[in-house]
Design a protein around this motif. Sequence first.
Motif, PDB file in Angstrom:
ATOM      1  N   LEU A  27      -0.902  31.618  39.416  1.00 35.89           N
ATOM      2  CA  LEU A  27      -0.128  31.145  38.269  1.00 35.89           C
ATOM      3  C   LEU A  27      -1.102  30.905  37.127  1.00 35.89           C
ATOM      4  O   LEU A  27      -2.040  30.116  37.257  1.00 35.89           O
ATOM      5  CB  LEU A  27       0.618  29.848  38.624  1.00 35.89           C
ATOM      6  CG  LEU A  27       1.462  29.244  37.510  1.00 35.89           C
ATOM      7  CD1 LEU A  27       2.584  30.175  37.080  1.00 35.89           C
ATOM      8  CD2 LEU A  27       2.028  27.892  37.958  1.00 35.89           C
ATOM      9  N   MET A  30       2.500  28.329  32.080  1.00 33.49           N
ATOM     10  CA  MET A  30       3.935  28.040  32.003  1.00 33.49           C
ATOM     11  C   MET A  30       4.263  27.639  30.569  1.00 33.49           C
ATOM     12  O   MET A  30       3.485  26.968  29.916  1.00 33.49           O
ATOM     13  CB  MET A  30       4.313  26.876  32.923  1.00 33.49           C
ATOM     14  CG  MET A  30       4.164  27.191  34.377  1.00 33.49           C
ATOM     15  SD  MET A  30       4.617  25.849  35.541  1.00 33.49           S
ATOM     16  CE  MET A  30       5.159  24.519  34.570  1.00 33.49           C
ATOM     17  N   GLU A  32       7.747  26.139  28.414  1.00 32.00           N
ATOM     18  CA  GLU A  32       9.132  25.692  28.459  1.00 32.00           C
ATOM     19  C   GLU A  32       9.778  25.910  27.101  1.00 32.00           C
ATOM     20  O   GLU A  32       9.234  25.529  26.066  1.00 32.00           O
ATOM     21  CB  GLU A  32       9.227  24.221  28.852  1.00 32.00           C
ATOM     22  CG  GLU A  32      10.668  23.773  29.055  1.00 32.00           C
ATOM     23  CD  GLU A  32      10.798  22.394  29.670  1.00 32.00           C
ATOM     24  OE1 GLU A  32      11.896  21.823  29.542  1.00 32.00           O
ATOM     25  OE2 GLU A  32       9.826  21.901  30.244  1.00 32.00           O
ATOM     26  N   ARG A  40       7.031  31.499  33.625  1.00 35.88           N
ATOM     27  CA  ARG A  40       5.778  31.394  34.366  1.00 35.88           C
ATOM     28  C   ARG A  40       5.093  32.754  34.316  1.00 35.88           C
ATOM     29  O   ARG A  40       5.707  33.780  34.571  1.00 35.88           O
ATOM     30  CB  ARG A  40       6.032  30.977  35.810  1.00 35.88           C
ATOM     31  CG  ARG A  40       6.377  29.514  35.936  1.00 35.88           C
ATOM     32  CD  ARG A  40       6.719  29.112  37.374  1.00 35.88           C
ATOM     33  NE  ARG A  40       6.985  27.678  37.447  1.00 35.88           N
ATOM     34  CZ  ARG A  40       8.129  27.095  37.061  1.00 35.88           C
ATOM     35  NH1 ARG A  40       9.117  27.829  36.589  1.00 35.88           N
ATOM     36  NH2 ARG A  40       8.272  25.788  37.146  1.00 35.88           N
ATOM     37  N   ASN A  95      12.542  30.969  34.838  1.00 40.14           N
ATOM     38  CA  ASN A  95      13.209  30.031  35.752  1.00 40.14           C
ATOM     39  C   ASN A  95      13.023  30.404  37.217  1.00 40.14           C
ATOM     40  O   ASN A  95      13.957  30.379  38.006  1.00 40.14           O
ATOM     41  CB  ASN A  95      14.701  29.922  35.403  1.00 40.14           C
ATOM     42  CG  ASN A  95      14.904  29.392  34.008  1.00 40.14           C
ATOM     43  OD1 ASN A  95      14.111  28.606  33.504  1.00 40.14           O
ATOM     44  ND2 ASN A  95      15.959  29.833  33.364  1.00 40.14           N
ATOM     45  N   HIS A  96      11.806  30.729  37.550  1.00 38.44           N
ATOM     46  CA  HIS A  96      11.465  31.077  38.934  1.00 38.44           C
ATOM     47  C   HIS A  96      10.196  30.320  39.291  1.00 38.44           C
ATOM     48  O   HIS A  96       9.147  30.555  38.705  1.00 38.44           O
ATOM     49  CB  HIS A  96      11.234  32.585  39.055  1.00 38.44           C
ATOM     50  CG  HIS A  96      11.135  33.054  40.464  1.00 38.44           C
ATOM     51  ND1 HIS A  96      10.063  32.768  41.280  1.00 38.44           N
ATOM     52  CD2 HIS A  96      11.983  33.792  41.207  1.00 38.44           C
ATOM     53  CE1 HIS A  96      10.264  33.300  42.464  1.00 38.44           C
ATOM     54  NE2 HIS A  96      11.418  33.932  42.451  1.00 38.44           N
ATOM     55  N   ASP A  97      10.286  29.416  40.253  1.00 43.59           N
ATOM     56  CA  ASP A  97       9.121  28.581  40.558  1.00 43.59           C
ATOM     57  C   ASP A  97       8.659  28.672  42.003  1.00 43.59           C
ATOM     58  O   ASP A  97       7.941  27.815  42.497  1.00 43.59           O
ATOM     59  CB  ASP A  97       9.389  27.125  40.186  1.00 43.59           C
ATOM     60  CG  ASP A  97      10.506  26.503  41.016  1.00 43.59           C
ATOM     61  OD1 ASP A  97      11.137  27.207  41.810  1.00 43.59           O
ATOM     62  OD2 ASP A  97      10.737  25.286  40.847  1.00 43.59           O
ATOM     63  N   ASN A  98       9.014  29.740  42.706  1.00 46.79           N
ATOM     64  CA  ASN A  98       8.630  29.875  44.107  1.00 46.79           C
ATOM     65  C   ASN A  98       7.516  30.921  44.232  1.00 46.79           C
ATOM     66  O   ASN A  98       7.762  32.128  44.193  1.00 46.79           O
ATOM     67  CB  ASN A  98       9.849  30.266  44.942  1.00 46.79           C
ATOM     68  CG  ASN A  98       9.564  30.255  46.420  1.00 46.79           C
ATOM     69  OD1 ASN A  98       8.517  30.710  46.877  1.00 46.79           O
ATOM     70  ND2 ASN A  98      10.518  29.737  47.186  1.00 46.79           N
ATOM     71  N   TYR A  99       6.284  30.432  44.384  1.00 41.49           N
ATOM     72  CA  TYR A  99       5.106  31.300  44.460  1.00 41.49           C
ATOM     73  C   TYR A  99       5.225  32.298  45.609  1.00 41.49           C
ATOM     74  O   TYR A  99       4.913  33.477  45.441  1.00 41.49           O
ATOM     75  CB  TYR A  99       3.856  30.428  44.611  1.00 41.49           C
ATOM     76  CG  TYR A  99       2.572  31.194  44.794  1.00 41.49           C
ATOM     77  CD1 TYR A  99       1.956  31.851  43.732  1.00 41.49           C
ATOM     78  CD2 TYR A  99       1.952  31.251  46.036  1.00 41.49           C
ATOM     79  CE1 TYR A  99       0.772  32.550  43.905  1.00 41.49           C
ATOM     80  CE2 TYR A  99       0.766  31.942  46.218  1.00 41.49           C
ATOM     81  CZ  TYR A  99       0.179  32.583  45.152  1.00 41.49           C
ATOM     82  OH  TYR A  99      -0.994  33.274  45.331  1.00 41.49           O
TER      83      TYR A  99
END
Length: 157
Positions: A27, A30, A32, A40, A95-99
């Motif tokens: 990552l 980020m 917002e 991200r 809106n994707h926060d799953n590595y």
Amino acid sequence: MSTAEKKMNVESFNLDHTKVKAPYVRLAGMKEGINGDVIRKYDIRFTQPNKEHLEMPAIHSLEHMMAEFSRNHSDQIVDISPMGCQTGYYLALINHDNYDEVLTILEKTLQDVLEADEVPACNEFQCGWAASHSLDGAKEAAKGMLEKRNEWTKVFA
């Protein structure tokens, strides 16, 4: 104060490229938006910075292929862009926060590259430099990245 010590506006310019060990996926930033959407940006490093690089026709074809194929695995892809240093790509998602899911999307996308028999949009109508492509080069880069799948989460040597 040396250039290396000065805090830069671009996140990757603050990364010590002598300490990373490619391949990896990290990552990188980020942002917002005013309505709460979060972008991200991931650094997808295929080759070791300042030691090796991908050739431009392979980079170009892999960009076309990942841009097209990744969207079969996620509707949250904003962009996939090649790095000017020719060592990897940036992947932006909204809106994707799953590595772990990002790694799965990349893995599936690279598998699609290996199975492809042509580069999408590889023509003068759809591409700004259609003569500069290499399906074999893209497949070789994808294969090399996939062979080291277990290393993607380890950024530093």
